[in-house]
Design an enzyme around this catalytic site. Sequence first.
Site, PDB file in Angstrom:
ATOM      1  N   CYS A 114      31.339  34.976  40.825  1.00  0.00           N
ATOM      2  CA  CYS A 114      31.736  33.663  40.313  1.00  0.00           C
ATOM      3  C   CYS A 114      30.624  32.656  40.597  1.00  0.00           C
ATOM      4  CB  CYS A 114      33.040  33.212  40.971  1.00  0.00           C
ATOM      5  SG  CYS A 114      33.679  31.667  40.295  1.00  0.00           S
ATOM      6  N   CYS A 162      39.484  39.565  38.149  1.00  0.00           N
ATOM      7  CA  CYS A 162      38.876  40.874  38.418  1.00  0.00           C
ATOM      8  C   CYS A 162      37.919  40.738  39.584  1.00  0.00           C
ATOM      9  CB  CYS A 162      38.189  41.434  37.175  1.00  0.00           C
ATOM     10  SG  CYS A 162      36.624  40.695  36.734  1.00  0.00           S
ATOM     11  N   CYS A 171      37.032  36.336  34.163  1.00  0.00           N
ATOM     12  CA  CYS A 171      36.951  37.787  34.256  1.00  0.00           C
ATOM     13  C   CYS A 171      35.502  38.138  33.901  1.00  0.00           C
ATOM     14  CB  CYS A 171      37.941  38.416  33.280  1.00  0.00           C
ATOM     15  SG  CYS A 171      38.376  40.114  33.666  1.00  0.00           S
TER      16      CYS A 171
END
Length: 148
Positions: A86, A79, A7
């Site tokens: 990422c 999220c 997240c």
Amino acid sequence: MKILILCTGNSCRSQMAHGFLQSFDDKLYVRSAGTHPAEHINPMAVSVMKEAGIDISDHIPVDVENYIDEPWDYVITVCSNADATCPSFKGRVGKRLHIGFDDPSKLSGTESYVTGEFRRVRDEIKNAFARFYLSEIKKVELPHCTCE
């Protein structure tokens, strides 16, 4: 089986998902991390998880960079921001998934409203990760919803 849940702040949704997934199977190696970790876990996340019988009070937000070199069977973002940002992992990643949820920590309003939203998101996380666990880890074929 190694699972990393990502997240942005690693203070709420990823911590709840981590808690639920670990409670489903204590043989799993589950970690959670943030792309921009908060200073501490959200107290309301701790509270609503306790209501569900899971204690995450000893969890702390961790920077994803701590896990970037490790191999993972699954890297799961919870999220949209973490999904979009990422990082590339240097270790092997078997599957990368996105299972997104609203962020209850960004809400304002009455205590009753905010607590209710934390509970709603907690329950959504529990249900989604139970489905993930059954279908991906246990390989149980789940019925598809034919709802409109």
